[in-house]
Design an enzyme around this catalytic site. Structure first.
Site, PDB file in Angstrom:
ATOM      1  N   ARG A   1      58.934  -9.166 -11.157  1.00  0.00           N
ATOM      2  CA  ARG A   1      58.509  -9.055  -9.764  1.00  0.00           C
ATOM      3  C   ARG A   1      56.996  -9.116  -9.699  1.00  0.00           C
ATOM      4  O   ARG A   1      56.315  -8.083  -9.794  1.00  0.00           O
ATOM      5  CB  ARG A   1      58.999  -7.742  -9.147  1.00  0.00           C
ATOM      6  CG  ARG A   1      60.505  -7.569  -9.159  1.00  0.00           C
ATOM      7  CD  ARG A   1      60.885  -6.205  -8.623  1.00  0.00           C
ATOM      8  NE  ARG A   1      62.338  -5.999  -8.628  1.00  0.00           N
ATOM      9  CZ  ARG A   1      62.920  -4.879  -8.242  1.00  0.00           C
ATOM     10  NH1 ARG A   1      62.187  -3.859  -7.826  1.00  0.00           N
ATOM     11  NH2 ARG A   1      64.234  -4.769  -8.278  1.00  0.00           N
TER      12      ARG A   1
ATOM     13  N   ARG B   1      46.941  -5.116 -14.180  1.00  0.00           N
ATOM     14  CA  ARG B   1      45.678  -4.989 -13.445  1.00  0.00           C
ATOM     15  C   ARG B   1      45.027  -3.622 -13.664  1.00  0.00           C
ATOM     16  O   ARG B   1      43.808  -3.510 -13.687  1.00  0.00           O
ATOM     17  CB  ARG B   1      45.912  -5.260 -11.968  1.00  0.00           C
ATOM     18  CG  ARG B   1      46.203  -6.731 -11.687  1.00  0.00           C
ATOM     19  CD  ARG B   1      46.176  -7.024 -10.210  1.00  0.00           C
ATOM     20  NE  ARG B   1      47.344  -6.521  -9.523  1.00  0.00           N
ATOM     21  CZ  ARG B   1      47.344  -6.077  -8.275  1.00  0.00           C
ATOM     22  NH1 ARG B   1      46.220  -6.049  -7.582  1.00  0.00           N
ATOM     23  NH2 ARG B   1      48.466  -5.666  -7.712  1.00  0.00           N
TER      24      ARG B   1
ATOM     25  N   ASP C   1      53.399  -9.198  -8.067  1.00  0.00           N
ATOM     26  CA  ASP C   1      52.876  -8.608  -6.835  1.00  0.00           C
ATOM     27  C   ASP C   1      52.268  -9.671  -5.932  1.00  0.00           C
ATOM     28  O   ASP C   1      52.071 -10.829  -6.340  1.00  0.00           O
ATOM     29  CB  ASP C   1      51.803  -7.562  -7.169  1.00  0.00           C
ATOM     30  CG  ASP C   1      52.384  -6.334  -7.856  1.00  0.00           C
ATOM     31  OD1 ASP C   1      53.586  -6.069  -7.675  1.00  0.00           O
ATOM     32  OD2 ASP C   1      51.621  -5.644  -8.560  1.00  0.00           O
TER      33      ASP C   1
END
Length: 250
Positions: free
Chosen positions: A50, A196, A52
């Site tokens: 998934r 991140r 972002d």
């Protein structure tokens, strides 16, 4: 009923991530609409992960099931004609019924791009930082990272994740062109926002804001509030998803 894997890429700039969202367009929604049009039936597409909002991929894998006979070469061609320009299918393959795009994957690899001098030709897909970074020290932090398995410190808060255990096998920085750098990280799975957050904490190490011992302590704390800020999504790419014992390349 047959199962098919689709391998494709996309520029995530216009999308609210991979997964279908109630208040914004997603890559999954575009793929499902296109397949439903071509196959004339509702199709659920299950992705390998998934990504972002704003994150890109040069290699995403997803699966769908279909009862009718599918012309694989024509399906890939027709999908590319129907999908938006920022989503591109490379091929479609039939796989065993028990293969799952997400749960059968053995590893995933991401790249994160940084540039340290203004450059209008890379800015769309790279994060510009206006300070010097010690990349040798950041690579030391990468080696520390591979020695741990619990990455709760880099997991987005208030998610429904059942475990924060991941096996990171690679985490390294390299200079790919003058003033341009690429971070490569490979693991069996990733937590939401993990890459991140890892990059943001490594940047603090490279700037001298964190020592390597402090970096280690952050990992051991398993607390997201102690780690660095998440870096911008635009510079993050999913670049590989691998599967065991596959007769056809994906």
């Amino acid at each position: 009923m047959a199962r098919y894997f689709i391998t494709f890429s996309y520029d995530g700039s216009r999308y609210h991530g991979w997964q279908v969202q109630p208040n914004g367009n997603s890559v999954q929604a575009e793929m499902q609409r296109a397949l439903a049009t071509l196959l004339r039936q509702e199709v659920e597409v299950v992705g390998a992960g998934r990504t972002d909002a704003g994150v890109h991929t040069t290699k995403m894998v997803a699966h769908f099931d279909c009862q009718q006979l599918v012309d694989l070469d024509q399906l890939a061609y027709k999908l590319n004609r129907l999908l938006p320009r920022d989503i591109a299918v490379s091929h479609v393959r039939e796989v065993a019924q028990d293969m799952h795009a997400r749960f059968s994957a053995t590893s995933r690899t991401y790249h994160y791009f940084i540039h340290t001098r203004k450059d209008p030709f890379v800015n769309q897909f790279s994060c510009q930082l206006g300070y010097r970074l010690d990349f040798a020290l950041m690579n030391e932090a990468g080696r520390i990272l591979t020695g741990y398995s619990d990455f709760g410190a880099f997991c987005k808060s208030h998610t429904d994740v059942k475990t924060t255990i991941c096996q990171v096998t690679e985490a390294r920085w390299e200079e790919v062109a003058p003033y341009r750098y690429r971070f490569t990280i490979t693991a069996n799975r990733f937590l939401r926002n993990m890459v991140r957050a890892v990059v943001g904490t490594m940047v603090d190490v490279g700037r001298g804001r964190l020592s390597l011992d402090e970096f280690r302590s952050i990992i051991e704390s398993k607390s997201r509030t102690k780690a660095g800020e998440s870096m911008p999504a635009k510079a993050l790419f999913l670049v590989d998803v691998t599967y065991p014992d596959q007769p056809n390349p994906f």
